[in-house]
Write an enzyme that holds these catalytic residues in place. Sequence first.
Site, mmCIF file in Angstrom:
data_model
loop_
_atom_site.group_PDB
_atom_site.id
_atom_site.type_symbol
_atom_site.label_atom_id
_atom_site.label_comp_id
_atom_site.label_asym_id
_atom_site.label_seq_id
_atom_site.Cartn_x
_atom_site.Cartn_y
_atom_site.Cartn_z
ATOM 1 C CG HIS A 1 5.131 -13.807 -55.696
ATOM 2 N ND1 HIS A 1 4.087 -13.600 -56.344
ATOM 3 C CD2 HIS A 1 5.899 -12.914 -55.554
ATOM 4 C CE1 HIS A 1 4.177 -12.492 -56.803
ATOM 5 N NE2 HIS A 1 5.058 -11.848 -56.142
ATOM 6 C CG HIS B 1 9.462 -10.525 -53.641
ATOM 7 N ND1 HIS B 1 9.851 -10.085 -54.767
ATOM 8 C CD2 HIS B 1 8.175 -10.286 -53.563
ATOM 9 C CE1 HIS B 1 8.869 -9.788 -55.668
ATOM 10 N NE2 HIS B 1 7.690 -9.947 -54.810
#
Length: 155
Positions: free
Chosen positions: A107, A109
């Site tokens: 992922h 941010h």
Amino acid sequence: MSDCIFCRILAGEIPSTRLYEDDRVVAFLDVNPMAPGHALVVPRRHWTDLASVPAGAAASAEDLETRAALFEAVRLLSAAAVRAFGGGANLLQCTGVEGGQTVPHLHFHVIPRAPGGPVPPAFESGAARYASDAERDAVAARFRAAIEALRAEGR
Ligand code: 5GP
Ligand code: ZN
């Protein structure tokens, strides 16, 4: 993966505040934000981290599509953060436990930085200055050798 919290969020088994989704990528608010609007951009494919993303001959057409979609979503969320909050944005991607990764599903941010907001966390620029030019060159040589090895392996 049923034991992966992000896979469960993407499957809708755990609620999230979704910001964006397409066939390959989902973005939702981080439950523990560093700044208002702190978002996570997550591929639907379960890749553990950036180092485990398929590359070269190992990458299928779908892998390549997901890689492209991921960058496009990161770009979109960053541009939208600037538009929505009128400031800047930081990207953060943690690979591996040593890199601060706590959820082992790749992922990015996207952290909006509003004008007048708190100063972004210092990344301790200069905290690891090289003791000598020789030490710097040795570190660079080690890094370059790994890059060359990966490229030679087609990754
Ligand atoms: P990492 O440290 O792996 O780069 O970041 C993981 C992030 O996921 C953390 O910022 C954490 O707050 C967020 N997170 C962990 N569990 C959940 C959850 O169940 N829902 C949401 N929305 N975010 C989560
Ligand atoms: Zn997962």
